[in-house]
Design a protein around this motif. Structure first.
Motif, short mmCIF file in Angstrom:
data_model
loop_
_atom_site.label_atom_id
_atom_site.label_comp_id
_atom_site.label_asym_id
_atom_site.label_seq_id
_atom_site.Cartn_x
_atom_site.Cartn_y
_atom_site.Cartn_z
N ASP A 532 1.63 -41.42 -20.46
CA ASP A 532 0.99 -41.65 -21.75
C ASP A 532 0.60 -43.12 -21.87
O ASP A 532 0.58 -43.85 -20.89
CB ASP A 532 1.90 -41.20 -22.90
N GLY A 533 0.31 -43.55 -23.08
CA GLY A 533 -0.14 -44.93 -23.29
C GLY A 533 -1.62 -45.00 -23.59
O GLY A 533 -2.28 -43.99 -23.87
N PHE A 534 -2.17 -46.20 -23.55
CA PHE A 534 -3.60 -46.38 -23.80
C PHE A 534 -4.42 -45.76 -22.67
O PHE A 534 -4.02 -45.80 -21.51
CB PHE A 534 -3.93 -47.87 -23.94
N LYS A 535 -5.55 -45.22 -23.04
CA LYS A 535 -6.37 -44.46 -22.09
C LYS A 535 -7.41 -45.32 -21.38
O LYS A 535 -8.50 -44.87 -21.07
CB LYS A 535 -7.05 -43.29 -22.82
N PHE A 536 -7.05 -46.61 -21.13
CA PHE A 536 -7.99 -47.46 -20.40
C PHE A 536 -8.13 -47.01 -18.95
O PHE A 536 -9.18 -47.17 -18.33
CB PHE A 536 -7.52 -48.92 -20.39
N TYR A 537 -7.04 -46.44 -18.43
CA TYR A 537 -6.99 -46.08 -17.01
C TYR A 537 -6.66 -44.59 -16.89
O TYR A 537 -6.23 -43.95 -17.84
CB TYR A 537 -5.93 -46.92 -16.29
N ASP A 538 -6.88 -44.06 -15.70
CA ASP A 538 -6.58 -42.65 -15.47
C ASP A 538 -5.10 -42.40 -15.69
O ASP A 538 -4.24 -43.14 -15.20
CB ASP A 538 -6.97 -42.24 -14.04
N GLN A 561 -2.05 -47.33 -13.16
CA GLN A 561 -2.13 -48.55 -13.96
C GLN A 561 -1.81 -48.13 -15.39
O GLN A 561 -2.51 -47.29 -15.96
CB GLN A 561 -3.53 -49.15 -13.88
N VAL A 562 -0.74 -48.66 -15.96
CA VAL A 562 -0.27 -48.19 -17.26
C VAL A 562 -0.25 -49.33 -18.27
O VAL A 562 0.07 -50.47 -17.94
CB VAL A 562 1.13 -47.56 -17.16
N ASP A 563 -0.59 -49.00 -19.50
CA ASP A 563 -0.51 -49.94 -20.61
C ASP A 563 0.04 -49.17 -21.81
O ASP A 563 -0.62 -48.28 -22.34
CB ASP A 563 -1.88 -50.53 -20.95
N GLY A 564 1.26 -49.49 -22.20
CA GLY A 564 1.88 -48.80 -23.33
C GLY A 564 2.54 -47.49 -22.95
O GLY A 564 2.81 -46.66 -23.82
N ALA A 565 2.83 -47.27 -21.67
CA ALA A 565 3.43 -46.00 -21.24
C ALA A 565 4.89 -45.93 -21.64
O ALA A 565 5.64 -46.89 -21.51
CB ALA A 565 3.28 -45.83 -19.73
N GLN A 566 5.31 -44.77 -22.12
CA GLN A 566 6.70 -44.54 -22.50
C GLN A 566 7.26 -43.27 -21.88
O GLN A 566 8.47 -43.10 -21.79
CB GLN A 566 6.84 -44.45 -24.03
N ASN A 567 6.36 -42.36 -21.46
CA ASN A 567 6.81 -41.06 -20.94
C ASN A 567 6.03 -40.70 -19.68
O ASN A 567 4.83 -40.97 -19.56
CB ASN A 567 6.60 -39.96 -21.99
N LEU A 568 6.74 -40.08 -18.75
CA LEU A 568 6.15 -39.52 -17.54
C LEU A 568 6.36 -38.02 -17.60
O LEU A 568 7.48 -37.54 -17.76
CB LEU A 568 6.83 -40.11 -16.30
N ARG A 569 5.27 -37.26 -17.48
CA ARG A 569 5.35 -35.80 -17.51
C ARG A 569 5.08 -35.25 -16.13
O ARG A 569 4.12 -35.66 -15.49
CB ARG A 569 4.35 -35.24 -18.52
#
Length: 852
Positions: A532-538, A561-569
């Protein structure tokens, strides 16, 4: 819940002790005209927490009283400073209460793993189904409250550290307005629907606990003496299993009361006021939804005696006449309702407009991966992403330079971010869920997340299998009631909380997918990973599909590349030729920037019945603007060390996939590797491997087996440097002159150790494969010498004169002999070292297991 008079008396209190819980429960039973046994009264007198007597069980699903006063008016009899001080006291009381509740949930969940493990033994304490029933929704409730508790604790700690200049009365008056927590309560209450499933399952869970307590001494010992740590090593509380199961019921009934207390002490001009009002409305709406007294407002009796009840709602993208639109979807017991949300002006009520509905009886569902987006759509998406990135960076810079940035300025930036994220939500589509009704009506819903699609699919499928007969709905009434019934207030936008949050990940997250176990039958399986996080990247990628196996291996490294990620599904999906893919299981991993680092951290996830092993590592760093195109690096014609490094392995995926496919269906093919496939099919597979590994593996499954073997030979032939380095040619040639076989093999194996890791392990992997091929030579006619003749010229090449070579040259006839004899000698070795497929993803910590 308590009566209105009791609620109003308790509204001035800020926290609840263990005795309060008991007194409220007893008063509630009395208010419902349910007799309270002496045992319960005696328990209350000694402050021992236990479950209520059997006569009280029916009350748990009886009406929860929500007839308290409307939104409380802000008191005007005290100053704002006094009000804010009271507000701080209320918040601290809520935090303490959450800590107690989390300890109780942890105590309840403590035996879950052991009980699940014993379910697979010959003498289980509980069956797998009973374990699922007893702990249904409890882990999810624990996660929701843990997130809320962590957020509230962090906000209060940060608030306590704010320094105020001595004598500055303005800062003193404004200090309470700096503490903003409304979004935390709104987020928690937006997930209150989880309690609905817990409440519906509660009676079944209690029945299982009682039955097993009476029948199994092992469970009885566990159920009657569960210990909870009260914050110190010495302070412990003893509970029964039933008492702990009641805790969530008690908790959810207090939500409205807590919000009323908080709202009463929050000035109307405070930023939290509107958010708390909405959270309180949601809480009341939920309690009304589970009340028998208000069921007539949301349910209709069906012909089989069932009632129409809202089960789930949320925002999805609907396709109508090739147009994509964001819609609010409502899943009822017997039908699916699609609506268009219409936001009302200030002072008026929001409204929903009817779009379509489908009865669930006989509804067929099918999900497919969406087609590749056209180039013009990709250009537009990149433009939106870039604008979002720039706006986000500007906002962060403003907040860093001046944490007290104008609220209006921050609100405008956040509003723009939300608008652009909504556009991405509509166009970043990866999957389609097709709905087909027996009447011939069909609708298609679009999702950017396979995880979200699967949650909707499971919820709908569960109701369609019940074969409910649909009563034609009053569409006007049903659509109008959506405002009150909805549990989801807005689309899942990360931009809603676009401020500074050090707990969120920002950098590169790497996920190494290793292997899986627990499949009930052999299958071709791939793993889908989402962040999750901002959708700037895939935010989504997949492994290639494994060969048909009970224990699939991938050894594939995925990078985000993650920005604001908190969860991995993570989802495990079975792929079948000619049939729809099937999700075997799914799970979520919480991403904690404090525990993840640059070293691999190995974990085992339980995805349904499948146990998946993976490793995570995280490298924090500033991120640049999103790239316009994410092009997979070429594979063919690239040094093998480069390819192996790109993929994070020692044996490139193209080699492994081709070998696995040949071993799956080409071991008995006459002339395998000697007879080549068609040039066009080999070229198609080569292009696929250069562009998309997963697509290449899919094509490999249906390609003619000689084309598969041809691709493998072509890969080795097109390596810029041969698999066996050129500088070893003369040394290997001299080794062939050794007459005795054992000393010759010792010399050749020693030379092999000097090869780069990727070259050496790939060569060993290929040799073992060719040895297995030759074991079937009575069928496929391919002896070791035949195989050496085919592969020798591709794997070993003589040095070119004038390019750093100063030794004696070898004529062409000798060259071919050396090439063939070197490979043939290695193939004759019976004790070849085993090949290592990938780099070890070791960790300093022990493996962690996450279970559903």
């Amino acid at each position: 819940m308590l009566r209105t008079a009791t609620l109003s008396r308790r509204a001035e209190r800020t926290c609840f002790s263990a005795m309060d819980v008991y007194q409220e429960a007893v008063q509630y039973l009395e208010s419902q005209n349910i007799p309270v046994s002496a045992a319960v009264a005696e328990e209350a007198d000694v402050l021992e927490e236990d479950v209520f007597p059997e006569e009280a069980v029916s009350c748990f699903l009886s009406p929860l009283n929500t007839e308290s006063v409307d939104f409380p008016d802000t008191p005007t009899t005290c100053s704002k400073e006094e009000m804010l001080e009271r507000r701080l006291t209320v918040l601290k009381g809520i935090l303490e209460s959450e800590e107690v509740y989390l300890r109780e949930l942890d105590t309840l969940l403590m035996p879950m793993k052991a009980l699940r493990a014993s379910a697979g033994t010959s003498q289980p304490v509980l069956s797998s189904q009973q374990v699922q029933t007893v702990f249904y929704q409890v882990p999810e409730l624990r996660d929701v409250h843990q997130t809320f508790h962590s957020g509230l604790k962090a906000r209060l700690s940060a608030y306590d550290q704010i320094e105020i200049s001595p004598g500055n009365e303005t800062e003193m008056r404004c200090r309470g307005f700096e503490l903003v927590v409304g979004d935390l309560f709104q987020k928690m209450v937006s997930q209150i629907g989880l309690y609905g499933g817990f409440i519906e399952n509660y009676v079944k869970a209690v029945e299982v606990v009682r039955k097993c307590t009476h029948s199994d001494p092992r469970f009885r010992t566990l159920a009657e003496s569960m210990m909870s740590n009260n914050g110190t090593d010495k302070a412990r509380t003893t509970y029964t299993f039933e008492a702990l199961l009641y805790k969530p019921l008690d908790r959810v009934t207090k939500t409205t009361l807590v919000l009323q207390d908080l709202l009463k002490t929050t000035p109307t001009e405070h930023r939290d006021y509107t958010a708390l009002q909405e959270a309180l409305r949601l809480s009341r709406s939920f309690l009304s939804g589970v009340n028998e007294s208000s069921q007539s407002k949301r349910e209709v009796t069906l012909s089989r005696g069932m009632r129409r009840q809202l089960m789930r709602d949320g925002f999805v993208v609907d396709v109508s006449e090739s147009e994509r639109s964001l819609r609010h979807l409502f899943l009822y017991t017997d039908l699916l309702l699609c609506t268009r949300f219409k936001h009302a002006n200030r002072g008026k009520q929001d409204q929903y407009r009817f779009c379509w509905y489908l009865p669930l009886a006989g509804l067929r569902l099918r999900w497919v991966a969406d087609k590749e987006r056209p180039p013009e759509t990709n250009v537009r998406l990149h433009s939106i992403r870039t604008k979002m990135y720039v706006l986000r960076q500007q906002l962060l810079q403003q907040l860093r330079q001046n944490p007290k940035t104008s609220r209006s300025l921050a609100a405008r930036s956040q509003k723009k971010l939300e608008q652009m994220e909504l556009m991405l939500l509509t166009h970043l589509i990866a999957y389609r869920l097709e709905l087909h009704s027996p009447s011939g009506k069909s609708h298609t819903l679009l999702f950017s997340s396979l995880y979200e699609l699967e949650e909707w699919r499971q919820a709908i499928l569960k109701l369609t299998t019940a074969n409910i007969e649909t009563v034609p709905p009053d569409l006007l009434t049903l659509t109008s009631s959506c405002v009150k019934l909805r549990m989801t207030q807005q689309p899942p936008l990360h931009s809603t909380n676009a401020g500074l949050n050090e707990e969120e990940l920002c950098g590169t997250l790497s996920v190494a997918i290793d292997s899986a176990a627990g499949l009930q039958q052999p299958a071709c399986v791939y793993v889908c990973v989402e962040v999750d996080g901002f959708k700037f990247y895939d935010q989504q990628t997949q492994t290639h599909s494994s060969v048909l196996s009970l224990n699939p291996h991938w050894d594939q490294e995925l990078s985000f590349q993650v920005d604001g990620a908190q969860n991995l599904r993570v989802l495990c999906v079975s792929q079948s030729n000619g049939q729809d893919d099937t999700v075997l299981g799914k799970n979520t991993v919480k991403l904690d920037s404090k525990t993840l680092n640059k070293r691999w951290k190995k974990q085992t996830l339980q995805l349904g019945q499948v146990e998946l092993t993976l490793s995570l590592k995280y490298c924090p760093h500033p991120l640049g603007p999103p790239s316009s195109t994410v092009q997979q690096p070429l594979i063919f014609g690239v040094p093998i060390e480069t390819v192996a490094k790109q993929e994070g392995v020692l044996v490139p995926h193209v080699v492994r996939c081709c070998v696995e496919e040949v071993e799956r269906r080409g071991m008995d093919e006459v002339g395998i590797y000697r007879i080549s496939g068609t040039t066009s099919e080999i070229s198609t597979l080569k292009a696929a491997f250069n562009n998309n590994l997963r697509e290449a593996v899919t094509k490999l499954r249906s390609a003619e087996v000689n084309a598969v073997s041809g691709v493998l030979k072509l890969y080795f032939r097109e390596l810029p440097e041969p698999l066996i380095p050129t500088e070893l040619f003369q040394s290997l040639s001299r080794s062939l002159d050794i007459q005795e076989q054992n000393p010759r093999l010792v010399s050749m194996l020693s030379l092999l150790q000097s090869c780069p890791d990727a070259n050496r392990h790939t060569f060993l992997y290929l040799l073992h494969h060719l040895q297995r091929i030759s074991e079937r030579q009575h069928i496929n006619k391919m002896s070791l010498l035949n195989l050496a003749t085919v592969f020798g010229p591709s794997l070993l090449r003589p040095p070119v004169a004038g390019q750093g070579h100063h030794g004696p040259t070898v004529d062409i006839s000798q060259e071919v002999v050396v090439q063939v004899q070197v490979v043939f000698s290695y193939l004759q070795c019976n004790n070849l070292p085993e090949a290592q497929l990938s780099l070890p993803h070791d960790s300093d910590t022990e493996d962690e297991a996450t279970h559903i």
